[in-house]
Design a protein around this motif. Structure first.
Motif, PDB file in Angstrom:
ATOM      1  N   PRO A   1       0.835  -1.203   0.000  1.00  0.00           N
ATOM      2  CA  PRO A   1       0.000   0.000   0.000  1.00  0.00           C
ATOM      3  C   PRO A   1       0.866   1.249   0.000  1.00  0.00           C
ATOM      4  O   PRO A   1       1.906   1.297   0.655  1.00  0.00           O
ATOM      5  CB  PRO A   1      -0.809  -0.124   1.299  1.00  0.00           C
ATOM      6  CG  PRO A   1       0.032  -1.006   2.178  1.00  0.00           C
ATOM      7  CD  PRO A   1       0.706  -1.966   1.255  1.00  0.00           C
ATOM      8  N   GLY A   2       0.432   2.264  -0.735  1.00  0.00           N
ATOM      9  CA  GLY A   2       1.246   3.458  -0.864  1.00  0.00           C
ATOM     10  C   GLY A   2       0.956   4.526   0.174  1.00  0.00           C
ATOM     11  O   GLY A   2       1.704   5.500   0.284  1.00  0.00           O
ATOM     12  N   ARG A   3      -0.133   4.363   0.940  1.00  0.00           N
ATOM     13  CA  ARG A   3      -0.481   5.406   1.899  1.00  0.00           C
ATOM     14  C   ARG A   3      -1.380   4.834   2.991  1.00  0.00           C
ATOM     15  O   ARG A   3      -1.848   3.691   2.897  1.00  0.00           O
ATOM     16  CB  ARG A   3      -1.207   6.572   1.202  1.00  0.00           C
ATOM     17  CG  ARG A   3      -2.504   6.164   0.502  1.00  0.00           C
ATOM     18  CD  ARG A   3      -3.059   7.284  -0.353  1.00  0.00           C
ATOM     19  NE  ARG A   3      -4.257   6.905  -1.086  1.00  0.00           N
ATOM     20  CZ  ARG A   3      -5.507   7.142  -0.682  1.00  0.00           C
ATOM     21  NH1 ARG A   3      -5.703   7.782   0.468  1.00  0.00           N
ATOM     22  NH2 ARG A   3      -6.540   6.780  -1.409  1.00  0.00           N
ATOM     23  N   TYR A   4      -1.600   5.637   4.017  1.00  0.00           N
ATOM     24  CA  TYR A   4      -2.562   5.273   5.056  1.00  0.00           C
ATOM     25  C   TYR A   4      -3.312   6.525   5.471  1.00  0.00           C
ATOM     26  O   TYR A   4      -2.862   7.664   5.247  1.00  0.00           O
ATOM     27  CB  TYR A   4      -1.867   4.621   6.259  1.00  0.00           C
ATOM     28  CG  TYR A   4      -1.047   5.593   7.099  1.00  0.00           C
ATOM     29  CD1 TYR A   4      -1.627   6.306   8.146  1.00  0.00           C
ATOM     30  CD2 TYR A   4       0.310   5.782   6.842  1.00  0.00           C
ATOM     31  CE1 TYR A   4      -0.875   7.193   8.901  1.00  0.00           C
ATOM     32  CE2 TYR A   4       1.068   6.661   7.596  1.00  0.00           C
ATOM     33  CZ  TYR A   4       0.471   7.359   8.620  1.00  0.00           C
ATOM     34  OH  TYR A   4       1.208   8.240   9.363  1.00  0.00           O
ATOM     35  N   GLU A   5      -4.503   6.321   6.043  1.00  0.00           N
ATOM     36  CA  GLU A   5      -5.311   7.417   6.578  1.00  0.00           C
ATOM     37  C   GLU A   5      -5.652   7.074   8.023  1.00  0.00           C
ATOM     38  O   GLU A   5      -5.995   5.928   8.337  1.00  0.00           O
ATOM     39  CB  GLU A   5      -6.603   7.582   5.778  1.00  0.00           C
ATOM     40  CG  GLU A   5      -6.412   7.891   4.303  1.00  0.00           C
ATOM     41  CD  GLU A   5      -6.216   9.375   4.027  1.00  0.00           C
ATOM     42  OE1 GLU A   5      -6.427  10.173   4.967  1.00  0.00           O
ATOM     43  OE2 GLU A   5      -5.875   9.708   2.888  1.00  0.00           O
ATOM     44  N   GLU A   6      -5.547   8.063   8.898  1.00  0.00           N
ATOM     45  CA  GLU A   6      -5.912   7.871  10.308  1.00  0.00           C
ATOM     46  C   GLU A   6      -7.118   8.730  10.629  1.00  0.00           C
ATOM     47  O   GLU A   6      -7.159   9.926  10.291  1.00  0.00           O
ATOM     48  CB  GLU A   6      -4.740   8.243  11.218  1.00  0.00           C
ATOM     49  CG  GLU A   6      -5.062   8.062  12.696  1.00  0.00           C
ATOM     50  CD  GLU A   6      -3.960   8.586  13.607  1.00  0.00           C
ATOM     51  OE1 GLU A   6      -4.080   8.430  14.837  1.00  0.00           O
ATOM     52  OE2 GLU A   6      -2.978   9.178  13.088  1.00  0.00           O
ATOM     53  N   PHE A   7      -8.122   8.137  11.276  1.00  0.00           N
ATOM     54  CA  PHE A   7      -9.342   8.849  11.645  1.00  0.00           C
ATOM     55  C   PHE A   7      -9.591   8.676  13.145  1.00  0.00           C
ATOM     56  O   PHE A   7      -9.530   7.561  13.665  1.00  0.00           O
ATOM     57  CB  PHE A   7     -10.555   8.302  10.883  1.00  0.00           C
ATOM     58  CG  PHE A   7     -10.417   8.361   9.383  1.00  0.00           C
ATOM     59  CD1 PHE A   7     -10.808   9.495   8.680  1.00  0.00           C
ATOM     60  CD2 PHE A   7      -9.890   7.290   8.682  1.00  0.00           C
ATOM     61  CE1 PHE A   7     -10.677   9.545   7.293  1.00  0.00           C
ATOM     62  CE2 PHE A   7      -9.757   7.331   7.300  1.00  0.00           C
ATOM     63  CZ  PHE A   7     -10.150   8.466   6.607  1.00  0.00           C
ATOM     64  N   LYS A   8      -9.852   9.769  13.832  1.00  0.00           N
ATOM     65  CA  LYS A   8     -10.241   9.693  15.231  1.00  0.00           C
ATOM     66  C   LYS A   8     -11.739   9.365  15.287  1.00  0.00           C
ATOM     67  O   LYS A   8     -12.559  10.064  14.691  1.00  0.00           O
ATOM     68  CB  LYS A   8      -9.964  11.019  15.942  1.00  0.00           C
ATOM     69  CG  LYS A   8      -8.478  11.317  16.133  1.00  0.00           C
ATOM     70  CD  LYS A   8      -7.838  10.310  17.087  1.00  0.00           C
ATOM     71  CE  LYS A   8      -6.378  10.618  17.334  1.00  0.00           C
ATOM     72  NZ  LYS A   8      -5.748   9.604  18.224  1.00  0.00           N
ATOM     73  N   THR A   9     -12.108   8.321  16.006  1.00  0.00           N
ATOM     74  CA  THR A   9     -13.511   7.916  16.084  1.00  0.00           C
ATOM     75  C   THR A   9     -14.062   8.043  17.501  1.00  0.00           C
ATOM     76  O   THR A   9     -15.182   7.639  17.771  1.00  0.00           O
ATOM     77  CB  THR A   9     -13.662   6.461  15.597  1.00  0.00           C
ATOM     78  OG1 THR A   9     -12.803   5.603  16.368  1.00  0.00           O
ATOM     79  CG2 THR A   9     -13.290   6.341  14.127  1.00  0.00           C
ATOM     80  N   GLY A  10     -13.270   8.581  18.416  1.00  0.00           N
ATOM     81  CA  GLY A  10     -13.701   8.781  19.792  1.00  0.00           C
ATOM     82  C   GLY A  10     -12.544   9.347  20.590  1.00  0.00           C
ATOM     83  O   GLY A  10     -11.445   9.562  20.065  1.00  0.00           O
ATOM     84  N   SER A  11     -12.761   9.584  21.873  1.00  0.00           N
ATOM     85  CA  SER A  11     -11.712  10.199  22.693  1.00  0.00           C
ATOM     86  C   SER A  11     -10.455   9.336  22.762  1.00  0.00           C
ATOM     87  O   SER A  11      -9.343   9.854  22.838  1.00  0.00           O
ATOM     88  CB  SER A  11     -12.250  10.456  24.104  1.00  0.00           C
ATOM     89  OG  SER A  11     -12.680   9.238  24.697  1.00  0.00           O
ATOM     90  N   SER A  12     -10.621   8.030  22.765  1.00  0.00           N
ATOM     91  CA  SER A  12      -9.464   7.137  22.821  1.00  0.00           C
ATOM     92  C   SER A  12      -9.499   6.096  21.703  1.00  0.00           C
ATOM     93  O   SER A  12      -8.781   5.102  21.767  1.00  0.00           O
ATOM     94  CB  SER A  12      -9.401   6.430  24.186  1.00  0.00           C
ATOM     95  OG  SER A  12     -10.550   5.628  24.379  1.00  0.00           O
TER      96      SER A  12
END
Length: 284
Positions: A150-161
């Protein structure tokens, strides 16, 4: 006199060479120096009991081998035919530790002698693996990164922790490995390929462009997992305006595409998407 000086000089040179070898270092002879197979099995006895490795050596005869760095707990071991080399065997070896754990072979590749070995997952995406050390413990994630590149990644916050990290291969067939984390620990993982989705990347992009200006273009596209539902999130930019258009990957969910304000797409998706998509694999 001259001979004595020469012998003394040679002795000093050998002493310097011996003293310069780090303690505990594995010194493997050059091709033709000693029985390489015997030395390999002596240093790595677990290789002697592995059918793939022994069959490769039996097929190719004389070999030579060397080690390569992976991380502090693993090493690559390369087994290379000494004669005409068309392919080589490389395996990932877990190093025995101070707690008494034994060496173990975790992955084996047979690749061309001129072929580059896929980079270790931790070396490919050092920042996200450093942020979430638990990712290193997921063997299937490491295998996905190293074999599908894979050439990239995405990070998403879905809650406080809580967070969701998506590793994306968008070259050719779109595939993705999605990791849900809570408190830095892995809660679940999902591997998904567009080939297994009723709505593939091209169809999702076409739906995202519906009603957009002629100068609209795709700025980003990612698959998101919400419980047992997969959604395409397509960021479409037209001039200075960017919209995140969410397209359910399964029309059976009964929801048409909709537009969300960037940054709030997750809220819309959680509230609006039905259940029912069949995932390629989901592990909790």
């Amino acid at each position: 006199m001259t001979r004595s000086i020469t012998l003394l000089a040679l002795g000093l040179i050998l002493a310097v060479i011996v003293c310069s070898i780090p303690a505990g270092a594995v010194v493997t002879p050059l091709p033709g120096q000693g029985n390489q197979t015997g030395i390999l099995f002596g240093v790595h006895p677990n290789a002697k009991t592995n059918e793939t490795i022994t069959a490769f050596i039996a097929e190719h005869g004389e070999i030579w081998w060397h080690e390569g760095a992976y991380n502090h707990t693993h090493k690559y071991v390369y087994v290379v035919p000494a004669n005409a080399c068309e392919e080589q065997l490389v395996y990932l070896n877990r190093i025995a530790d101070e707690h008494g754990g034994e060496q173990s072979i975790e992955q084996i590749w047979i690749i061309g002698c001129d072929e580059a070995l896929p980079r270790a997952a931790e070396l490919t995406f050092p920042k996200i693996f450093a942020k979430y050390p638990a990712l290193s413990n997921d063997r299937e994630l490491r295998s996905y990164v190293e074999n599908q590149s894979p050439g990239r990644y995405e990070e998403f916050k879905t809650g406080s922790s809580r967070a969701q990290v998506c590793f994306i291969n968008d070259t050719g067939v779109f595939t993705e490995y999605i990791v849900d984390l809570s408190g830095g620990e892995i809660v679940s993982t999902t591997y998904v390929s567009e080939e297994d989705l009723p709505v593939n990347k091209s169809a999702a992009t076409a739906q995202a462009f519906s009603g957009k200006p002629p100068d609209a273009r795709v700025e980003n596209i990612v698959l998101r997992a919400y419980d047992d539902t997969i959604v395409w999130e397509v960021t479409v930019r037209a001039g200075s305006k960017a919209d995140v258009v969410q397209v359910p990957a399964d029309p059976a969910s009964g929801h048409p595409p909709w537009t969300a304000t960037p940054g709030f797409g997750a809220v819309v998706a959680v509230c609006g998407i039905g259940m029912g998509i069949v995932l390629c694999r989901k592990r909790r």
